[in-house]
Scaffold this motif. Structure first.
Motif, PDB file in Angstrom:
ATOM      1  N   ALA A  50      28.357  67.651   4.916  1.00  0.00           N
ATOM      2  CA  ALA A  50      29.235  66.997   5.890  1.00  0.00           C
ATOM      3  C   ALA A  50      28.748  65.585   6.188  1.00  0.00           C
ATOM      4  N   ARG A  51      27.436  65.418   6.241  1.00  0.00           N
ATOM      5  CA  ARG A  51      26.866  64.097   6.533  1.00  0.00           C
ATOM      6  C   ARG A  51      27.165  63.120   5.404  1.00  0.00           C
ATOM      7  N   LEU A  52      27.027  63.567   4.162  1.00  0.00           N
ATOM      8  CA  LEU A  52      27.338  62.712   3.022  1.00  0.00           C
ATOM      9  C   LEU A  52      28.827  62.400   2.967  1.00  0.00           C
ATOM     10  N   ALA A  53      29.652  63.413   3.278  1.00  0.00           N
ATOM     11  CA  ALA A  53      31.103  63.232   3.250  1.00  0.00           C
ATOM     12  C   ALA A  53      31.552  62.243   4.321  1.00  0.00           C
ATOM     13  N   SER A  54      30.852  62.226   5.460  1.00  0.00           N
ATOM     14  CA  SER A  54      31.233  61.338   6.561  1.00  0.00           C
ATOM     15  C   SER A  54      31.049  59.870   6.196  1.00  0.00           C
ATOM     16  N   LEU A  55      30.287  59.600   5.137  1.00  0.00           N
ATOM     17  CA  LEU A  55      30.079  58.224   4.671  1.00  0.00           C
ATOM     18  C   LEU A  55      31.203  57.769   3.741  1.00  0.00           C
ATOM     19  N   GLY A  56      32.235  58.627   3.579  1.00  0.00           N
ATOM     20  CA  GLY A  56      33.383  58.272   2.753  1.00  0.00           C
ATOM     21  C   GLY A  56      33.274  58.765   1.332  1.00  0.00           C
ATOM     22  N   ASN A  57      32.707  59.963   1.139  1.00  0.00           N
ATOM     23  CA  ASN A  57      32.493  60.492  -0.202  1.00  0.00           C
ATOM     24  C   ASN A  57      33.147  61.865  -0.379  1.00  0.00           C
ATOM     25  N   ASP A  58      33.702  62.094  -1.568  1.00  0.00           N
ATOM     26  CA  ASP A  58      33.998  63.461  -1.989  1.00  0.00           C
ATOM     27  C   ASP A  58      32.702  64.016  -2.572  1.00  0.00           C
TER      28      ASP A  58
END
Length: 378
Positions: A50-58
Motif C-alpha cells: 500500500a505504501r509503494l502504491a501510494s507513491l503512484g505505482n501499480d
C-alpha cells in the motif's frame, strides 16, 4: 451491486481471474463471491504494498512462480487481481527472461482493470515488482533497537537531499549526504556488518525501494528518458528483493551512483539537457558565490559552451539568471522585514552591500530600501 462491481464480477467470471478489494489494509471477498483464503499475503506485506502504491505505482506481486497485481483506485483502497493459470504461465515465462513484452502486458492489464472499475482511463503509473519472501521467524520477530519513525524521518530527509543533488549532478553534495548516512541504520558500535542483525531484511529493502523510486523520479525530471529510468527502476527493485542485503550502506551507495552515472552519461550526449542541469544547480545554490567555473565543474560540462547553451535554452545568460534568482530571493527576505541589507547581502554571497544594492536596482529599477518602503508604506 454497483455498475463498477457488476462489471468487475462479469470480467472475473468471463476471464476466470479473481479480483479482490483491499481496503484499509484488509483483503475483502472477491467480486465473484469466492473466499480469499488462498491469497497468502500477510498484513505487513499489504502495508508495504500500500505504501509503494501510494507513491503512484501499480504493484506486480511475485510469490515464487505465482503473480498478483495490486491496482490503486482510491486513497487506502485498491484492487488485487489474481490472474488465471494461462496468464500465470505466460507472465512467469516472460518475466523470468526480463521480457519487456511481459511487463507491458502487466501494465495493460492494470489499465483495463482500473478502467472497468472507475469508467475512466487509467492514469500514467510506474510498475514496481514486489517479491513476497518468507523470512525466518527469528528475523521477522526480532525487536527493533530504535523507534522506526525517527530513523525513517532522517533516512527520507537525506533521500530527498541526495535525489535533489542528483538533478544537478552535484557529486560533492551527494558524497556529503551519503557520508552523513553512513551509520544511520547500523549498530551503535559503528559496525555496518551488523545492520542485518539489527533490522529485518524486509524493512531495509522497503527503504531501498523508496530510494530507488525517488531517484528515478528526479532523474526523469532532469531529462533521463522515461523508458531508461523505468527499466533501471524495475531492475534495481528486482535485485533488491532477490538478493540478501549483506551491507545496507554499500547497497545504497551502489544504487545512488548507478543513477548518477546514467544521468551524467545521458547529459553528456544531449546538449539540450545541460541547461536544465545547470539551472537546477543554480536554483539549489543561490546562497553560494556562483561562478561559471564552479557551475561547469559541478555540472560536469564545458565552461566554454555553458553560456551559449543556457542562453539558447532560457533566452538569458547564466549571470543574468543567477542575479534574477538571487534578487527574487532577496525580495522575499526584504518582505520579512527582519533582516538588514547587510545580512541579506552576506546571506546571498554578494561581494558587499553596495554591490547588492547595485544589482537589485539593475534588476528591479529600485533600491532595496525603496522596495521595502513600498511594501510596508502602502
Amino acid at each position: 451491486m454497483t455498475d463498477a462491481k457488476q462489471n468487475l464480477k462479469l470480467f472475473s467470471e468471463i476471464t476466470d481471474q479473481k479480483i479482490f478489494l483491499i481496503q484499509d489494509g484488509e483483503i475483502g471477498h472477491s467480486f465473484d463471491g469466492d473466499d480469499h483464503d488462498f491469497v497468502l499475503i500477510d498484513s505487513e506485506d499489504i502495508a508495504r504494498i500500500a505504501r509503494l502504491a501510494s507513491l503512484g505505482n501499480d504493484i506486480l506481486i511475485k510469490n515464487g512462480d505465482r503473480i498478483m497485481l495490486n491496482i490503486p483506485i482510491e486513497s487506502k483502497k485498491s484492487l488485487l487481481l489474481v490472474p488465471n493459470e494461462y496468464i500465470q504461465r505466460d507472465f512467469h515465462s516472460g518475466l523470468s527472461s526480463n521480457s519487456e513484452e511481459a511487463i507491458l502486458k502487466v501494465k495493460q492489464l492494470a489499465e483495463i482493470i482500473y478502467a472497468i472499475y472507475s469508467n475512466t482511463a487509467a492514469p500514467i503509473r510506474h510498475l514496481l515488482i514486489y517479491w513476497l519472501k518468507n523470512e525466518s521467524k527469528k528475523t521477522s520477530d526480532r525487536k527493533q533497537t530504535f523507534k522506526k519513525g525517527s530513523k525513517e524521518e532522517i533516512f527520507f530527509f537525506y533521500q530527498e537531499q541526495i535525489a535533489e543533488s542528483l538533478q544537478g549532478l552535484d557529486e560533492k553534495r551527494i558524497i556529503k549526504n551519503l557520508n552523513e548516512m553512513k551509520y544511520l541504520l547500523s549498530a551503535k558500535e559503528d559496525s555496518r556488518s551488523e545492520v542485518v542483525e539489527q533490522y529485518s531484511q524486509s524493512y531495509l529493502k522497503e527503504l531501498l525501494v523508496s530510494l530507488i523510486c525517488s531517484l528515478a523520479d528526479h532523474a526523469i525530471d532532469s531529462g533521463l528518458p522515461f523508458n531508461q529510468a523505468a527499466k533501471m527502476r524495475i531492475e534495481l527493485i528486482e535485485s533488491v528483493y532477490q538478493n540478501e542485503l549483506l551491507n545496507f550502506y554499500t547497497y545504497m551507495k551502489t544504487i545512488v551512483w548507478e543513477y548518477f552515472e546514467a544521468l551524467k552519461g545521458y547529459n553528456r550526449e544531449n546538449e539540450t539537457d545541460i541547461a536544465t542541469i545547470c539551472r537546477h544547480y543554480i536554483d539549489t545554490h543561490l546562497t553560494d558565490k556562483l561562478s561559471l567555473h564552479d557551475i561547469a565543474e559541478n555540472c560536469n560540462v564545458s565552461k566554454q559552451s555553458i553560456n551559449a547553451t543556457f542562453k539558447s535554452h532560457y533566452d538569458m545568460t547564466v549571470k543574468h539568471y543567477i542575479y534574477s534568482k538571487k534578487i527574487a530571493l532577496a525580495k522575499n527576505l526584504l518582505a520579512n522585514n527582519k533582516k538588514s541589507l547587510q545580512e541579506i547581502s552576506n546571506y546571498l554571497s554578494f561581494v558587499d552591500k553596495s554591490y547588492f544594492v547595485k544589482i537589485f536596482h539593475a534588476v528591479t529599477g529600485m533600491t532595496p530600501k525603496q522596495y521595502r518602503h513600498q511594501l510596508f508604506d502602502n
